[in-house]
Design a protein around this motif. Structure first.
Motif, PDB file in Angstrom:
ATOM      1  N   ASN A   1     -20.100  21.647  53.515  1.00 39.42           N
ATOM      2  CA  ASN A   1     -19.343  22.267  53.050  1.00 39.42           C
ATOM      3  C   ASN A   1     -19.577  21.507  51.988  1.00 39.42           C
ATOM      4  O   ASN A   1     -19.284  22.506  51.036  1.00 39.42           O
ATOM      5  CB  ASN A   1     -17.565  22.577  53.965  1.00 39.42           C
TER       6      ASN A   1
ATOM      7  N   ASP B   1     -20.778  23.181  48.036  1.00 35.35           N
ATOM      8  CA  ASP B   1     -19.084  23.556  46.808  1.00 35.35           C
ATOM      9  C   ASP B   1     -20.244  22.963  46.137  1.00 35.35           C
ATOM     10  O   ASP B   1     -20.140  23.199  44.244  1.00 35.35           O
ATOM     11  CB  ASP B   1     -18.006  22.375  48.082  1.00 35.35           C
TER      12      ASP B   1
ATOM     13  N   ARG C   1     -17.806  12.117  46.034  1.00 33.21           N
ATOM     14  CA  ARG C   1     -16.729  12.248  46.349  1.00 33.21           C
ATOM     15  C   ARG C   1     -15.610  11.572  46.753  1.00 33.21           C
ATOM     16  O   ARG C   1     -14.011  12.264  46.178  1.00 33.21           O
ATOM     17  CB  ARG C   1     -16.799  12.659  48.159  1.00 33.21           C
TER      18      ARG C   1
ATOM     19  N   SER D   1     -17.004  17.179  44.274  1.00 37.20           N
ATOM     20  CA  SER D   1     -17.009  18.644  45.286  1.00 37.20           C
ATOM     21  C   SER D   1     -15.403  18.532  45.374  1.00 37.20           C
ATOM     22  O   SER D   1     -14.642  17.299  45.176  1.00 37.20           O
ATOM     23  CB  SER D   1     -17.397  17.933  47.256  1.00 37.20           C
ATOM     24  N   ASP D   2     -14.732  20.076  45.834  1.00 33.20           N
ATOM     25  CA  ASP D   2     -13.031  20.413  46.180  1.00 33.20           C
ATOM     26  C   ASP D   2     -12.914  18.834  47.027  1.00 33.20           C
ATOM     27  O   ASP D   2     -13.374  17.816  48.235  1.00 33.20           O
ATOM     28  CB  ASP D   2     -12.833  21.157  47.083  1.00 33.20           C
ATOM     29  N   GLN D   3     -11.137  18.682  47.059  1.00 38.18           N
ATOM     30  CA  GLN D   3     -10.983  17.438  47.250  1.00 38.18           C
ATOM     31  C   GLN D   3     -10.997  17.525  49.323  1.00 38.18           C
ATOM     32  O   GLN D   3     -10.377  16.873  49.528  1.00 38.18           O
ATOM     33  CB  GLN D   3      -9.603  16.811  47.270  1.00 38.18           C
ATOM     34  N   LYS D   4     -10.918  19.008  49.506  1.00 35.23           N
ATOM     35  CA  LYS D   4     -10.602  19.078  50.802  1.00 35.23           C
ATOM     36  C   LYS D   4     -11.303  18.954  51.902  1.00 35.23           C
ATOM     37  O   LYS D   4     -12.461  18.929  53.135  1.00 35.23           O
ATOM     38  CB  LYS D   4     -10.936  20.395  51.136  1.00 35.23           C
ATOM     39  N   TYR D   5     -13.169  18.487  51.169  1.00 35.67           N
ATOM     40  CA  TYR D   5     -13.911  17.719  51.933  1.00 35.67           C
ATOM     41  C   TYR D   5     -14.202  16.927  51.257  1.00 35.67           C
ATOM     42  O   TYR D   5     -15.735  15.386  51.379  1.00 35.67           O
ATOM     43  CB  TYR D   5     -14.847  19.100  50.737  1.00 35.67           C
ATOM     44  N   SER D   6     -13.592  15.448  50.988  1.00 33.76           N
ATOM     45  CA  SER D   6     -13.744  14.256  50.127  1.00 33.76           C
ATOM     46  C   SER D   6     -14.527  13.462  51.742  1.00 33.76           C
ATOM     47  O   SER D   6     -15.036  11.934  51.514  1.00 33.76           O
ATOM     48  CB  SER D   6     -12.428  13.823  49.466  1.00 33.76           C
TER      49      SER D   6
END
Ligand code: PNS
Length: 169
Positions: free
Chosen positions: A21, A25, A97, A125-130
């Protein structure tokens, strides 16, 4: 050289074994920034024993980006610098990330620029994918963990089929 973002051809290279993901992203962000984006699946000689062969990774990614008209997926072997020159690309895109990613990415970007004169631009990438990486996804998967929240649906389907065949053998 292209004259602006709309006419800019970007290459986003990676092993994508498997695509996550976080990768998707970055692809969606890059597709908004550049006129044309080539997602290039590469053999990374430093990463032995891939889970999926190049064609399988290319196929999964193609399904993942089907909703993005300015994105296409290719694969290549060899030097990224040669590939971007052959593609007449204006820019290389890489995802970041966490801060520690930058250390190796900076020297890689400088090497690629020395070899091809093509600059690398980094997208976060979005921090939720870090915390999401292909290697962690594989480890969780092979130890029987749940990866549904970590990979796009087309990838999850292929991984579920792989799990079924592993369970059957
Ligand atoms: O997803 P990855 O494995 O972190 O991606 C790394 C990749 C494939 C982009 C990098 O290994 C690469 O560019 N490989 C192609 C060979 C090459 O050009 N090597 C020299 C890089 S300085």
């Amino acid at each position: 050289m292209a004259d602006g973002p709309a006419s800019t051809r970007a290459v986003y290279p990676g092993s994508f074994d498997p695509p996550t993901n976080g990768h998707l992203d970055v692809i969606e962000r890059a597709a908004r920034c550049f006129g044309e984006l080539i997602v290039a699946v590469v053999v990374n000689p430093q990463k032995r024993d891939p889970m999926f062969d190049l064609q399988a990774r290319e196929q999964m990614l193609s399904e993942c980006v089907a909703h993005l008209p300015n994105v296409r997926v290719e694969n290549f072997r060899g030097l990224l610098a040669d590939y971007v020159k052959a593609q007449k690309a204006d820019v290389i895109v890489k995802g970041l990330r966490v801060v520690s990613d930058f250390e190796s990415e900076m020297s890689t970007a400088l090497m690629n620029r020395a070899l091809s004169s093509v600059d690398t631009m980094f997208l976060m990438s979005d921090q939720k994918y870090s915390f999401v990486s292909s290697s962690m996804v594989k480890e969780v998967f092979f130890l029987g963990g749940e990866v549904a929240a970590l990979v796009p649906e087309p990838v999850l389907r292929v991984m579920a089929a792989r799990r079924s065949s592993l369970n059957a053998s």
